[in-house]
Design a protein around this motif. Structure first.
Motif, PDB file in Angstrom:
ATOM      1  N   LEU A  80     -12.505   9.055  26.565  1.00 53.78           N
ATOM      2  CA  LEU A  80     -13.816   8.405  26.374  1.00 53.78           C
ATOM      3  C   LEU A  80     -13.685   7.139  25.523  1.00 53.78           C
ATOM      4  CD1 LEU A  80     -15.912  11.617  25.607  1.00 53.78           C
ATOM      5  CD2 LEU A  80     -15.882  10.302  27.753  1.00 53.78           C
ATOM      6  N   PRO A  81     -14.539   6.140  25.783  1.00 53.88           N
ATOM      7  CA  PRO A  81     -14.506   4.947  24.925  1.00 53.88           C
ATOM      8  C   PRO A  81     -14.958   5.260  23.495  1.00 53.88           C
ATOM      9  CG  PRO A  81     -16.143   4.700  26.709  1.00 53.88           C
ATOM     10  CD  PRO A  81     -15.519   6.046  26.879  1.00 53.88           C
ATOM     11  N   VAL A  82     -14.398   4.537  22.539  1.00 53.77           N
ATOM     12  CA  VAL A  82     -14.748   4.728  21.126  1.00 53.77           C
ATOM     13  C   VAL A  82     -15.185   3.396  20.540  1.00 53.77           C
ATOM     14  CG1 VAL A  82     -13.981   5.623  18.903  1.00 53.77           C
ATOM     15  CG2 VAL A  82     -12.761   6.280  20.969  1.00 53.77           C
ATOM     16  N   VAL A  83     -16.369   3.375  19.963  1.00 56.82           N
ATOM     17  CA  VAL A  83     -16.803   2.178  19.257  1.00 56.82           C
ATOM     18  C   VAL A  83     -16.938   2.502  17.773  1.00 56.82           C
ATOM     19  CG1 VAL A  83     -18.082   1.483  21.349  1.00 56.82           C
ATOM     20  CG2 VAL A  83     -19.324   2.432  19.448  1.00 56.82           C
ATOM     21  N   ALA A  84     -16.986   1.450  16.960  1.00 53.41           N
ATOM     22  CA  ALA A  84     -17.099   1.652  15.514  1.00 53.41           C
ATOM     23  C   ALA A  84     -18.387   1.017  15.000  1.00 53.41           C
ATOM     24  CB  ALA A  84     -15.901   1.035  14.809  1.00 53.41           C
ATOM     25  N   ASP A  85     -18.961   1.645  13.988  1.00 54.41           N
ATOM     26  CA  ASP A  85     -20.172   1.133  13.344  1.00 54.41           C
ATOM     27  C   ASP A  85     -19.860   0.878  11.864  1.00 54.41           C
ATOM     28  OD1 ASP A  85     -22.535   0.866  11.916  1.00 54.41           O
ATOM     29  OD2 ASP A  85     -23.562   2.549  12.867  1.00 54.41           O
ATOM     30  N   PRO A  86     -19.371  -0.334  11.564  1.00 57.66           N
ATOM     31  CA  PRO A  86     -19.000  -0.639  10.178  1.00 57.66           C
ATOM     32  C   PRO A  86     -20.218  -0.831   9.278  1.00 57.66           C
ATOM     33  CG  PRO A  86     -18.023  -2.200  11.735  1.00 57.66           C
ATOM     34  CD  PRO A  86     -19.092  -1.468  12.444  1.00 57.66           C
ATOM     35  N   SER A  87     -21.403  -0.967   9.852  1.00 58.39           N
ATOM     36  CA  SER A  87     -22.608  -1.130   9.028  1.00 58.39           C
ATOM     37  C   SER A  87     -22.902   0.180   8.306  1.00 58.39           C
ATOM     38  CB  SER A  87     -23.797  -1.548   9.904  1.00 58.39           C
ATOM     39  OG  SER A  87     -23.475  -2.685  10.674  1.00 58.39           O
TER      40      SER A  87
END
Ligand code: PEP
Ligand code: MN
Length: 349
Positions: free
Chosen positions: A266-273
């Protein structure tokens, strides 16, 4: 269980495996690679008899049981990366990281449109914005609800950016799905299994945030609920976990990105906020996340962070969002011809 067909297996042999599995009440999913076809088998009746029976069929090279508790989301089940297509914006695989940006909360038409236009101009391809807000205290601003969804839809129609917004409750599934292109399941609902079941019945892409106290295993099992319901358009989002550190709001687990790429397709995104809670950490952590192979970023942007109705301290200004995009481009080569995006390659388990 995974059935790997021989390289020269015929369509008839593939269909014979599918029919044999169907007779046992289990389900199959065909993954047709360039070299060979792999057949994933899931269900309640998987046992040694089925394994040895399938192994004896013509055209079958090997049959291996998946011992992990999650199956459909595992790299063993699907060796190739899943690419989630959101109205033409492709998330995952060898595609450039997709930047989803916008305010924490939709506050007004003016605030949303200004932000949507600014993030689009800087290179974002998905607009974020919360209409149903999970807040620690009930006395904080909890979002514009349907009015906010309508503003998001209008901003999307005007800019052409698909929209992501949070779905907090099972009772709002239909409403939020009517307006949004991606349904965000927040950290507080990451193991709300009834909600996960409910979005599993749709085809709308779902971005599942990591629960703030979830292990990788917890998180992938939560994703499994959505996949098992039939919705294969799942995007995972690392948004920081609770730790003993108090300077940052959460501890952004950058290692989660290559770990999940190894364990899952699965794709993985990051939320640095949310991962840091501080605007001045959002640029370096965005660059770090894409360098670690993130398939995308989720970023909070506000025209005037000091006056934001939620999450101002972690929201970046338009100017800083522009710098963030520059940083991301310097790592990945987004929009730069003939550069290969930096991306963790799947390795055999
Ligand atoms: C959000 O994206 O605004 C949000 C509430 O995120 P999280 O669930 O990660 O706290
Ligand atoms: Mn927020």
């Amino acid at each position: 269980m995974i059935v790997t067909m021989e390289r020269l297996a015929t369509e008839e042999q593939i269909q014979s495996v599918v029919a044999n599995v169907a007779e046992t009440g289990n389900n199959t999913e065909l993954i047709r690679g360039v070299e060979r076809t792999v057949i994933g088998v899931v269900g309640d009746n998987i046992n040694e008899d089925l394994r040895s029976g399938l192994e004896a069929l013509p055209g079958v090279e090997a049959v291996v049981r998946i011992t992990r508790s999650y199956k459909l989301g595992s790299r063993e089940f699907r060796p190739t990366d899943t690419v989630v297509n959101v109205k033409g914006v492709k998330i995952g695989g060898s595609n450039d990281p997709v930047v989803m940006a916008g305010p924490c909360s939709v506050e007004s038409e003016e605030q949303l449109m200004a932000t949507a236009n600014a993030v689009k101009a800087a290179g974002a391809t998905v607009l974020r914005g919360g209409a149903f807000k999970p807040r620690t205290t009930p006395y904080s601003f909890r979002g514009l609800k349907e009015e906010g969804l309508k503003l998001l839809r209008a901003a999307s129609d005007e800019t052409g950016l698909p929209v992501i917004t949070e779905l907090m409750s099972e009772k709002d599934v239909e409403l939020v799905a009517k307006y949004s292109d991606i349904l965000q399941i927040g950290t507080r609902n990451a193991q709300n299994f009834m909600l996960l079941d409910a979005v599993g019945e749709l085809n709308t892409p779902v971005l599942l945030k990591r629960g703030m106290a979830n292990s990788y295993d917890d998180w992938l099992n939560a994703a499994e609920y959505i996949l098992a319901g039939g919705n294969r358009n799942v995007i995972l989002c690392e948004r920081g976990i609770r730790s003993f550190e108090t300077y940052t709001r959460n501890t952004l687990d950058i290692a989660a990105i290559p770990v999940i790429h190894r364990l899952s397709h699965l794709p993985v995104v990051a939320d640095p906020s949310h991962g840091t809670g501080r605007w001045h950490l959002v640029i370096p952590m965005s660059v770090a996340a894409v360098a670690a192979g993130a398939d995308g970023l989720l970023i909070e942007v506000h025209p005037n962070p000091d006056h934001a109705m939620s999450d101002g301290p972690q929201s970046v200004t338009f100017e800083n969002f522009g710098k963030l995009m520059e940083g991301v481009r310097s790592v990945t080569g987004i929009g730069v011809a003939n550069r290969t995006p930096l991306r963790a390659q799947p390795l055999p388990a």
